[in-house]
Design an enzyme around this catalytic site. Structure first.
Site, short mmCIF file in Angstrom:
data_model
loop_
_atom_site.label_atom_id
_atom_site.label_comp_id
_atom_site.label_asym_id
_atom_site.label_seq_id
_atom_site.Cartn_x
_atom_site.Cartn_y
_atom_site.Cartn_z
N HIS A 184 0.85 -1.19 0.00
CA HIS A 184 0.00 0.00 0.00
C HIS A 184 0.89 1.26 0.00
O HIS A 184 1.96 1.27 0.63
CB HIS A 184 -0.92 0.01 1.23
CG HIS A 184 -1.95 1.09 1.15
ND1 HIS A 184 -1.69 2.38 1.51
CD2 HIS A 184 -3.23 1.07 0.71
CE1 HIS A 184 -2.76 3.12 1.30
NE2 HIS A 184 -3.72 2.34 0.81
N GLU A 186 -3.81 1.76 -7.59
CA GLU A 186 -4.15 2.94 -6.80
C GLU A 186 -3.19 4.08 -7.15
O GLU A 186 -2.11 4.18 -6.56
CB GLU A 186 -4.02 2.64 -5.31
CG GLU A 186 -4.94 1.56 -4.81
CD GLU A 186 -5.24 1.72 -3.33
OE1 GLU A 186 -6.41 1.75 -2.97
OE2 GLU A 186 -4.29 1.83 -2.54
C1 PEP Z 1 -6.59 3.62 0.06
O1 PEP Z 1 -5.94 4.13 0.97
O2 PEP Z 1 -6.31 2.48 -0.34
C2 PEP Z 1 -7.65 4.39 -0.55
C3 PEP Z 1 -8.10 4.00 -1.72
O3 PEP Z 1 -8.10 5.48 0.14
P1 PEP Z 1 -9.34 6.42 -0.20
O4 PEP Z 1 -10.46 5.52 -0.68
O5 PEP Z 1 -9.67 7.09 1.05
O6 PEP Z 1 -8.89 7.34 -1.29
#
Ligand code: PEP
Length: 250
Positions: free
Chosen positions: A94, A164
């Site tokens: 992450h 992400e």
């Molecule tokens: C995350 O930290 O994996 C994430 C997607 O956060 P958020 O949904 O708050 O943007």
């Protein structure tokens, strides 16, 4: 039957009390077990893991794991420990853990220790910024290759990749579904070049970054991803359950 979508909730370091954690776990489970097209994965802080009563369509995930098997590693938790309490998934790499020092090499070690213990890794990858000339694709490709380390072809089917983009995490808006789609295809191509098409196509690709019930359906349906990794909204059971219902309605 079509594969189920994965909607994973990364609770991060929330909530602050066990009472609130119980409330979130109970409310989410109530809706999650009714969903036909979704596997919901709750990833609470370690101390709340036993509040997640796993069921059909409702699984336990961890936010992290250590790569050593056992021994003198104060504060760490092994993949075997996670397996023994019923965790099915673990998030590795992450962005917030990478910021705290997890290099690609460490991520690869964590990923491989999870697979060895029979836990499915949710590997997070994502570029810091999108440049005009497309260099971010090279960044992603290198990050994926280095984070997979020595993952064997036979184990690729265990893998889940959460795309992400860092600039969309904790932000005010998510990536557009068209860009999600394009990047998910690119990730599949990278996996396919390494492991072959058949194996690459078995990997579920999730999107994460500022998902709410308002954008969830378009991201999954138009972005053509296999699910979502949800941060902030995962500890807001009302909002999270709306995401589940939106996706189950696709
Ligand atoms: C995350 O930290 O994996 C994430 C997607 O956060 P958020 O949904 O708050 O943007």
């Amino acid at each position: 039957m079509k594969k189920k979508y994965i909607i994973a909730g990364n609770w991060k370091m929330n909530p602050q009390t066990v009472e609130e954690a119980k409330r979130i776990a109970t409310q989410v489970k109530k809706v999650a077990i009714k969903m036909k097209k979704i596997e919901t994965v709750a990833c609470p802080p370690f101390v709340y893991s036993n509040l997640i009563k796993v069921d059909d369509g409702f699984s336990l995930g961890s936010q992290d794991v250590y790569f050593e098997q056992a021994g003198s590693f104060t504060g760490e938790v092994s993949a075997e420990m996670l397996k023994s309490i019923g965790a099915k998934y673990v998030i590795v790499g992450h962005a917030e853990r990478r910021k705290m020092g997890d290099t690609d090499e460490v991520v690869a070690q964590k990923l491989n220790s999870a697979v060895d213990a029979g836990i499915q890794p949710i590997l997070c990858v994502g570029e810091k910024e999108r440049d005009q000339n497309g260099d971010y694709l090279g960044v992603l490709k290198n990050q994926i290759g280095a984070s997979l380390g020595k993952l064997a072809r036979k184990d690729v089917k265990q893998l889940v990749v959460a795309y992400e983009p860092l600039w969309a995490i904790g932000a005010t808006s998510a990536m557009t579904p068209a860009d999600v789609h394009e990047t998910a295809l690119f990730i599949k191509k990278v996996l396919s070049d390494t492991y072959g098409q058949e194996y690459a196509l078995s990997v579920k690709i999730l999107y994460g970054g500022s998902v709410t019930f308002k954008n969830a359906k378009d991201i999954v349906a138009l972005g053509q991803v296999d699910g979502l990794l949800v941060g902030r909204e995962s500890v807001n059971p009302e909002g999270f359950n709306l995401i589940l219902k939106e996706i189950d309605g696709i």
